[in-house]
Structures are given as C-alpha cells and as structure tokens.
Design a protein around this motif. Structure first.
Motif, PDB file in Angstrom:
ATOM      1  N   ASP A   1       0.835  -1.186   0.000  1.00  0.00           N
ATOM      2  CA  ASP A   1       0.000   0.000   0.000  1.00  0.00           C
ATOM      3  C   ASP A   1       0.881   1.251   0.000  1.00  0.00           C
ATOM      4  O   ASP A   1       2.081   1.190   0.307  1.00  0.00           O
ATOM      5  N   ALA A   2       0.283   2.376  -0.357  1.00  0.00           N
ATOM      6  CA  ALA A   2       0.971   3.675  -0.259  1.00  0.00           C
ATOM      7  C   ALA A   2       0.544   4.351   1.044  1.00  0.00           C
ATOM      8  O   ALA A   2      -0.270   3.803   1.790  1.00  0.00           O
ATOM      9  N   GLY A   3       1.082   5.558   1.297  1.00  0.00           N
ATOM     10  CA  GLY A   3       0.661   6.308   2.480  1.00  0.00           C
ATOM     11  C   GLY A   3      -0.663   7.011   2.230  1.00  0.00           C
ATOM     12  O   GLY A   3      -1.367   6.711   1.265  1.00  0.00           O
ATOM     13  N   LYS A   4      -0.982   7.941   3.113  1.00  0.00           N
ATOM     14  CA  LYS A   4      -2.265   8.640   2.999  1.00  0.00           C
ATOM     15  C   LYS A   4      -2.046  10.145   3.003  1.00  0.00           C
ATOM     16  O   LYS A   4      -1.251  10.658   3.791  1.00  0.00           O
ATOM     17  N   SER A   5      -2.778  10.840   2.121  1.00  0.00           N
ATOM     18  CA  SER A   5      -2.760  12.305   2.131  1.00  0.00           C
ATOM     19  C   SER A   5      -4.032  12.779   2.801  1.00  0.00           C
ATOM     20  O   SER A   5      -5.110  12.254   2.521  1.00  0.00           O
ATOM     21  N   MET A   6      -3.895  13.758   3.699  1.00  0.00           N
ATOM     22  CA  MET A   6      -5.092  14.296   4.337  1.00  0.00           C
ATOM     23  C   MET A   6      -5.193  15.775   4.044  1.00  0.00           C
ATOM     24  O   MET A   6      -4.247  16.534   4.259  1.00  0.00           O
ATOM     25  N   HIS A   7      -6.357  16.163   3.531  1.00  0.00           N
ATOM     26  CA  HIS A   7      -6.548  17.548   3.117  1.00  0.00           C
ATOM     27  C   HIS A   7      -7.324  18.295   4.179  1.00  0.00           C
ATOM     28  O   HIS A   7      -8.264  17.784   4.759  1.00  0.00           O
ATOM     29  N   GLU A   8      -6.877  19.541   4.420  1.00  0.00           N
ATOM     30  CA  GLU A   8      -7.548  20.352   5.434  1.00  0.00           C
ATOM     31  C   GLU A   8      -7.874  21.703   4.834  1.00  0.00           C
ATOM     32  O   GLU A   8      -7.114  22.215   4.012  1.00  0.00           O
ATOM     33  N   GLY A   9      -8.985  22.286   5.257  1.00  0.00           N
ATOM     34  CA  GLY A   9      -9.381  23.604   4.730  1.00  0.00           C
ATOM     35  C   GLY A   9      -9.504  23.551   3.223  1.00  0.00           C
ATOM     36  O   GLY A   9      -9.054  24.430   2.515  1.00  0.00           O
ATOM     37  N   PHE A  10     -10.129  22.492   2.749  1.00  0.00           N
ATOM     38  CA  PHE A  10     -10.193  22.244   1.331  1.00  0.00           C
ATOM     39  C   PHE A  10     -10.772  23.436   0.580  1.00  0.00           C
ATOM     40  O   PHE A  10     -11.794  23.982   0.946  1.00  0.00           O
ATOM     41  N   ALA A  11     -10.096  23.847  -0.457  1.00  0.00           N
ATOM     42  CA  ALA A  11     -10.558  24.903  -1.359  1.00  0.00           C
ATOM     43  C   ALA A  11     -10.659  26.276  -0.705  1.00  0.00           C
ATOM     44  O   ALA A  11     -11.339  27.162  -1.192  1.00  0.00           O
ATOM     45  N   ASP A  12      -9.997  26.491   0.424  1.00  0.00           N
ATOM     46  CA  ASP A  12      -9.909  27.881   0.894  1.00  0.00           C
ATOM     47  C   ASP A  12      -8.435  28.292   0.875  1.00  0.00           C
ATOM     48  O   ASP A  12      -7.565  27.525   0.501  1.00  0.00           O
ATOM     49  N   SER A  13      -8.159  29.511   1.273  1.00  0.00           N
ATOM     50  CA  SER A  13      -6.811  30.030   1.068  1.00  0.00           C
ATOM     51  C   SER A  13      -5.782  29.353   1.983  1.00  0.00           C
ATOM     52  O   SER A  13      -4.595  29.357   1.692  1.00  0.00           O
TER      53      SER A  13
END
Ligand code: ADP
Ligand code: ZN
Ligand code: MG
Length: 491
Positions: free
Chosen positions: A138-150
């Motif tokens: 498996d690969a690692g994980k990306s976690m997105h925060e404040g999606f689509a804001d500055s």
C-alpha cells in the motif's frame, strides 16, 4: 451530457453493461510486507515507518512470510491456481504519499490466476471469473484540510506505506450493478471467513475500483470503459455503476463516444465526475524488483496453507440446510459471519429442534439486538439460553407470548434467559378444568367459526386456540390447550 434525463426502458434494454472489478484488500498481518513496522490502524501519523518502507537509499526489503500465506489462502478460497513461482515488480509513478517513487507489486507473473466465485442472480447462480490475484504494498495517505480555501493544507501520513495488500481482478463477466454488488458481498464474505483481512471499508482495508462499459446487446466487441475509483461502500458502488451505465448509454445513443478515463463518484450528488484520462499500463515502466528474489510457494507449503482453509460460506450454507432442516434463506442469514454461524450451530446442536432455534434467533434475537445497538457477542441471552428457550417452546411449556416477555426482560436486565426464566417463570395454567371453561366461553361467543369448523374447515381451530390464549393472558399451557380445543370442537 448529464444522466438526468430519463432513458426509456426500451432504449435501456438495447444495451448491455459490462463490468470488471479491481478489489484491493489489506492483509491482517501484524507487520508490513517488507519490513518489521507495525500495521496498526489509527496510530499517530508517521510513527510506524523505517528506512525500508520510506524507501531510503540502501534499505533492502525482506518479504513477510505471513503475508504470502494470507494471500495464498485467499487465492485458494477464490478457486485460483497458485503459481509456484511469481515475481515482484516495480510499478513506477510519482505520488506525494509514495516516497519510494514506485510501488512493489506483481505484474506479468502474479501469485495466482484463473479463479472464480459464484453469485446469486435472478436467473440463478452465475460464475464470475477472477483473472488474477497478486500481492503488492500500500501507499501512504494524504489528508486535506481547509479544502478549497486560502489556507488549504495537505498532510502526509506514511504509516500505511508498505502495508501488504492483495489485488483481486475480475474478468469483465459482470452484467449489472446488482451483480457487482453481489460479487463484492461474496468476495468480502469469503475473505472474512478465511480471516486474511478485516475488510473494514471505513478504515480502507477493502477498496474497489469499478470498470464499466456498455455495448449493444448481441455485440461481440466491448465498448470503451470508464473506471470509477475510490467509492467507499458497496451501496455507493452500485449507485455509481447505475449512474455510469446511464451516462454511457446516453452518450452512445446521442451519437457520441465514451472516452477512456478515470472518474470519481460523488455520493452526495449521486453522480460521477471525470478525474483524469486513463494512463496506459506501460507508463508505469514495470520491471522486476531487483531487491527481491522470485517468490516460490512450493507444493509442500501450499498444502500447509490449504490445511488452514476453513469451511467456506457457500459450503457451510449447504451443510446447514441439510443438517438442521432450515431453509436456504435461514442459512443465508445465519452464516452472515463465521462467528455468528458458530454461535448458531452451538445452540442448534444443544436444542431439540434446530429449526426452532433458527426461528428464535431470527425472529426474536436479531431484532432485539439491533434495537439495543448490540453485536451478537454482546447479547445478554447466551446460545445456551436460546437453546433452552427453544426447547421450552417446543415442548409447549412456554407460549410464544411468554417467551417474548422473558426475552424482553433479558434485554432490560442484561441477564441470561436461564436466570430470568427461573426467577420469573410465569404461572402456567395447566388445570384442564379452567382451560375448558375458557374454551366454552370462546365457543359460545363465536358460533360462525364453530359452524365453519364443523363444516370441515379444520384450520379454524387455530382461531379458537388464539382466542383462548388471549383470554388466559398467554398463560394457558399451549399443548394442553390445543388438545382440549380440538376435543371440544369435535365433541
Ligand atoms: P487496465 O489496463 O485499464 O487496467 P485491464 O485489462 O487490466 O485494464 O482490466 C482492468 C479491469 O477492467 C478488469 O477487471 C477487467 O475485467 C475490466 N475490463 C476490461 N475491459 C473492460 C471493458 N471494456 N468494460 C468493462 N470492464 C472491462
Ligand atoms: Zn518499515
Ligand atoms: Mg489493470
């Protein structure tokens, strides 16, 4: 080109969907595929990593024996031929959560090939081919925060890097969204029985990519497929496929061409979106992994692994139907998980009537567990309790009304059936004089039904039994009551 306009059934019927699924499953090993790092889910980010799974220069992978055993067991359960020799290969691509820049997988010599499973369809049982089952990491994980804001940020957790996976690729044998759903349900059930994975979709232990195309019925050639990725429940996969089938039919009907691409499903909107056009396999520049020797699974080792094969769900259902005189449908429910089936069989063996145990479990236990938000393992009523209740019901010592009350009490107090029964055992009316009096009363009040009975409609006796039971507040001894009602009506 949205699939919002209704396609008429006539147009729909002109087309045949073709579906093939790629299922990734995390294996339940304690450590990773090529290093000793833990695979535990939910630890603090980047605490379960080492030079090997980070791909630091000079680090060398060592294959996890357990992972091979789990993968092989899964392959056997899916009727695959296990290749004595298989080859690990590097699949090269860039992704922020893939620090090595390649994934160790298997390419032209996979661990196993040519399998199949059977799924129920409205037209009967259907066999769906499994092209291959191979091992990869498996690969690692990306976690997105404040999606689509500055202040949008992406964090990377590499704990999952190197977790052992199997990929199960189906033949393009699936012909509807429902069949795809059944296929996934069966695959998951088999993997859970073999205990090679927990198949927990929320934690990403089981992930599915769905390939789908449409063609005119009777056409030989497949249409161009789209691949729907990262759908996180079987129900959503079914919905995504239904959407995608309609979308493609609309395109073809209006004279357009389906493009080969990867699409994402938005479950809130119930539609798929184009993500990227499909990269070709040769873009990955597969080549044999130079740091790992060929994987040899000898005949002796295969036999050792096969010895751990449990009875699989389909075979278990067949045996249970024969052994306990329950229906297919009963067996379906009772084999939902291996633990559940084990529990049922304990009670079925202890009781006089397995069929009654089956009815009790399905009719009285499951609903109460669900209402209380409990798993079977947390049930206040043990399987011995179920067996005892079944026997008491079978002998007529316990009316169904009393049984329901006692079960309710078990769930109120958290005590087992035996305890409650001994303490709260309802007074049963076993005095035939008292029961006869009540029967006379009911007979007098229902001349029409008496006439029906005497005119030959003998099933009406159940009506009288029910009325008297009601009158006795559920306390009349059922077998005595039955006997007396018939005698009175006949007399
Ligand atoms: P790719 O090279 O794009 O990954 P594969 O040939 O490896 O394609 O197949 C991937 C999956 O797609 C398999 O499950 C296969 O059964 C399925 N598949 C292949 N062609 C089609 C098609 N035309 N329509 C639907 N599914 C397909
Ligand atoms: Zn590691
Ligand atoms: Mg492929």
């Amino acid at each position: 080109m949205s699939a919002t306009t209704e396609i008429s059934p006539a147009i729909f019927a002109k087309y045949e969907p073709v579906i093939g699924l790629e299922v990734h499953v995390q294996l339940l090993t304690a450590t990773k595929a090529f290093c000793g790092c833990s695979t535990r889910f939910g630890s603090a980010p980047n605490t379960q990593v080492c030079p090997v799974c980070l791909g630091l220069p000079g680090a060398l992978p060592v294959l996890n024996r357990r992972a091979v055993e789990f993968a092989t067991l899964a392959a056997m359960a899916l009727h695959c031929q296990v290749n004595e020799t298989s080859i690990f290969a590097r699949k090269n691509y860039f992704y922020p959560d893939l620090p090595k820049g390649y994934q160790i997988s298997q390419f032209d010599k996979p661990l196993a090939e040519h399998g199949w499973i059977e799924v129920p369809t409205p037209q009967g049982t259907k066999r769906i081919g499994i092209t291959r089952l191979h091992m990869e990491e498996d690969a690692g994980k990306s976690m997105h925060e404040g999606f689509a804001d500055s202040r949008e940020r992406t964090y990377i957790d590499l704990n999952r890097c190197g977790t052992p996976l199997i990929e199960i690729v189906s033949e393009p044998d699936i012909r509807s969204a429902d069949e795809a759903y059944e296929y996934l349900t069966r695959i998951k059930e088999i993997l859970l029985y073999t205990a090679v994975s927990d198949c927990n979709m929320e934690e990403g232990s089981l992930r599915c990519d769905a390939n789908v195309s449409v063609r005119l019925r009777g056409a030989e050639k497949f249409g161009t497929k789209a691949e729907v990725k990262n759908v996180n429940s079987f129900r959503f996969i079914r919905a995504a496929l239904e959407y995608e089938i309609e979308r493609q039919i609309e395109i073809v009907e209006s004279g357009g061409r389906v493009v080969q691409e990867t699409r994402l499903y938005n479950s809130q909107e119930g539609r798929t979106y184009s993500m990227r056009s499909k990269e070709q396999a040769h873009d990955y520049r597969y080549f044999p992994e130079p740091d790992l020797p060929p994987l040899i699974v000898s005949e002796a080792w295969r036999n050792e692994i096969r010895a751990h094969m449990p009875e699989l769900p389909e075979a278990r259902r067949k045996r249970m139907v024969a052994e306990y005189e329950i229906t297919e449908q009963d067996a379906q429910v009772l084999t939902g998980t291996r633990a559940f089936a084990d529990q049922f069989e304990l009670a079925a063996k202890a009781a006089k009537s397995p069929k009654r145990v089956s009815n009790l479990v399905q009719g009285e236990l499951l609903g109460r567990l669900k209402a209380a938000g409990l798993e079977l393992e947390q049930s206040p009523i043990s399987m011995q309790g179920i067996a005892r209740a079944a026997d008491l019901a079978e002998s007529g010592e316990l009316s169904s009304k009393m049984l329901k009350q006692l079960f309710d009490r078990c769930f109120e107090t958290g005590e087992d059936f035996g305890v409650i029964y001994e303490r709260e055992k309802p007074q049963q009316i076993s005095d035939s004089g008292a029961i006869e009096k009540m029967i006379d009363e009911v007979i007098a009040a229902n001349p029409k039904q008496v006439e029906q009975y005497r005119g030959g409609k003998r099933t009406v006796s159940a009506f009288f039994v029910g009325q008297v039971m009601k009158l006795s507040k559920g306390q009349a001894n059922p077998s005595l009551l039955n006997e007396l009602v018939t005698r009175k009506l006949d007399g």
